[in-house]
Design a protein around this motif. Structure first.
Motif, short mmCIF file in Angstrom:
data_model
loop_
_atom_site.label_atom_id
_atom_site.label_comp_id
_atom_site.label_asym_id
_atom_site.label_seq_id
_atom_site.Cartn_x
_atom_site.Cartn_y
_atom_site.Cartn_z
N LEU A 84 0.80 -1.06 0.02
CA LEU A 84 -0.04 0.02 -0.52
C LEU A 84 1.21 1.16 -0.04
O LEU A 84 0.47 2.28 -1.07
CB LEU A 84 -1.08 0.29 1.39
N ALA A 85 1.70 1.34 0.68
CA ALA A 85 2.70 2.49 1.63
C ALA A 85 3.55 2.63 -0.73
O ALA A 85 3.68 3.87 -0.87
CB ALA A 85 3.74 2.21 1.58
N TYR A 86 4.56 1.22 -0.97
CA TYR A 86 4.37 2.20 -2.42
C TYR A 86 3.24 2.63 -3.25
O TYR A 86 3.85 3.30 -4.03
CB TYR A 86 5.00 0.30 -2.78
N LYS A 87 2.52 2.00 -3.40
CA LYS A 87 0.92 2.30 -4.48
C LYS A 87 0.93 3.29 -4.31
O LYS A 87 0.80 4.05 -4.98
CB LYS A 87 0.05 1.19 -4.33
N GLU A 88 0.79 4.01 -3.10
CA GLU A 88 0.63 5.21 -2.41
C GLU A 88 1.75 6.39 -3.04
O GLU A 88 1.69 7.49 -3.52
CB GLU A 88 0.50 5.58 -1.34
N LYS A 89 2.84 5.85 -2.90
CA LYS A 89 4.03 7.12 -3.89
C LYS A 89 3.44 6.56 -5.09
O LYS A 89 3.64 7.74 -5.67
CB LYS A 89 5.57 5.63 -2.45
N GLU A 90 3.54 5.97 -5.92
CA GLU A 90 3.14 5.79 -7.22
C GLU A 90 2.42 6.32 -7.83
O GLU A 90 2.49 7.08 -8.56
CB GLU A 90 3.36 3.92 -7.47
N TRP A 91 1.33 6.46 -6.95
CA TRP A 91 -0.16 7.67 -7.52
C TRP A 91 0.40 8.57 -7.04
O TRP A 91 0.05 9.40 -8.05
CB TRP A 91 -1.08 7.02 -6.13
N ARG A 92 1.26 8.66 -6.06
CA ARG A 92 1.35 10.44 -6.14
C ARG A 92 2.62 10.81 -7.42
O ARG A 92 2.71 11.60 -7.71
CB ARG A 92 2.29 10.36 -4.68
N HIS A 93 3.52 10.12 -7.62
CA HIS A 93 4.46 10.30 -8.50
C HIS A 93 3.56 10.26 -9.86
O HIS A 93 3.84 11.29 -10.63
CB HIS A 93 5.03 9.13 -8.75
N PHE A 94 2.18 10.12 -9.78
CA PHE A 94 1.26 9.55 -11.18
C PHE A 94 0.45 10.82 -11.44
O PHE A 94 0.97 11.77 -12.56
CB PHE A 94 0.46 8.02 -11.56
N THR A 95 -0.06 11.62 -10.38
CA THR A 95 -1.04 12.40 -10.64
C THR A 95 0.36 14.01 -10.73
O THR A 95 -0.64 14.98 -10.95
CB THR A 95 -1.39 12.72 -9.22
N THR A 96 1.05 13.91 -10.71
CA THR A 96 2.21 14.95 -10.66
C THR A 96 2.91 14.65 -12.38
O THR A 96 2.80 16.31 -12.41
CB THR A 96 3.44 14.34 -9.32
N ALA A 97 3.11 13.73 -12.51
CA ALA A 97 3.52 13.76 -14.04
C ALA A 97 2.67 14.40 -14.52
O ALA A 97 2.37 14.66 -15.58
CB ALA A 97 3.56 12.24 -14.28
N VAL A 98 0.71 14.10 -14.86
CA VAL A 98 -0.14 13.96 -15.27
C VAL A 98 -0.48 15.46 -15.24
O VAL A 98 -0.60 16.32 -16.35
CB VAL A 98 -1.77 13.88 -14.65
N ASP A 99 -0.25 16.07 -14.19
CA ASP A 99 -0.62 17.37 -13.71
C ASP A 99 0.75 18.34 -14.35
O ASP A 99 0.00 19.77 -15.28
CB ASP A 99 -0.26 17.93 -12.59
N ALA A 100 1.50 17.92 -14.31
CA ALA A 100 3.03 19.04 -15.01
C ALA A 100 2.54 18.66 -16.62
O ALA A 100 3.28 19.55 -17.46
CB ALA A 100 4.39 17.52 -14.97
#
Lengths: 124, 124
Positions: free
Chosen positions: B88-104
DNA sequence: ACATATACCTCGGTCATCTATGTCTATTAT
DNA sequence: ATAATAGACATAGATGACCGAGGTATATGT
């Protein structure tokens, strides 16, 4: 960080439309631009992009035209239509809603007003 | 607002694990809880959840046990393992990375430090 | 008694993405 | 000069996630 590919699923059309908002681009260029803007998080494959562009054109979200380079090579440029711009706005709204909902489930505090919660029904 | 289902693709396992972080739950309950927490954005279907739970169990992210209700009905409860918590911790980190990239890509300002950009290489 | 809600399950379809492959042209290396 | 690489487009088939539809069974409300 490598992103599991299925995460991207569904947001690709929005990302492509977003790229075209900043000016006409050809396919190959979009792949590079997406990779650059996302800091290598999105390495879109040709087998994904080209069919997607054809679909977007079919739905009139983009139009295309051929253009020669200085070297004589031909490129196929894509341009965002007004319908495509509307679609982008809709997809961005959907994206905000989606991420807000995920964050709510993950238990992160949500700034009030973001979730457009209906007023709590009176409990009799 | 209705969300195109493919958007959710890939984040479902993370959401299920997140639900179990707050205590053991049975399948049917997770569907309701997810619907409630997401303000009706995620209406997970049984045909999605049950096979997913079996897969999570196979990977040892969750364990299950049967339990009777007061009424005598049997429910299958799922419990998060320590391995599942890590996931879960890993997936949450991945999620943050993903949304940050989309927003970029969408062109939204990104708070510094979020994208973990490598220092710019010296240009000779 | 009957309908509805609860609770579990599986099979097959759909759809998005990727892998692999192909073609053609321009540029760079040998 | 010729070969290798990079640029640029394209499609077919595999994979995998989610859902629709169907099934089973028990508890509860009318």
């Amino acid at each position: 960080m490598k992103i599991e590919k299925s995460l991207l699923s569904g947001s690709t059309p929005m990302l492509v439309l977003a790229l075209l908002k900043d000016g006409d681009k050809y396919g190959y260029e979009m792949i590079e631009e997406l990779d650059r803007r996302s800091d290598h998080t999105f390495e879109l494959k040709e087998g994904t992009l080209y069919p997607l562009l054809h679909a977007l054109e079919k739905e009139r979200f983009v139009t295309s035209y051929a253009k020669q380079t200085a070297g004589g090579r031909e490129r196929k440029y894509y341009s965002l239509t007004s319908k495509g711009l509307e679609q982008l706005a809709y997809k961005e709204k959907e994206w905000r809603h989606f991420t807000t909902a995920v964050d709510a489930v993950l238990g992160f505090a949500v700034a009030e007003g973001n979730m457009s919660l209906a007023p709590a029904p009176a409990t009799i």
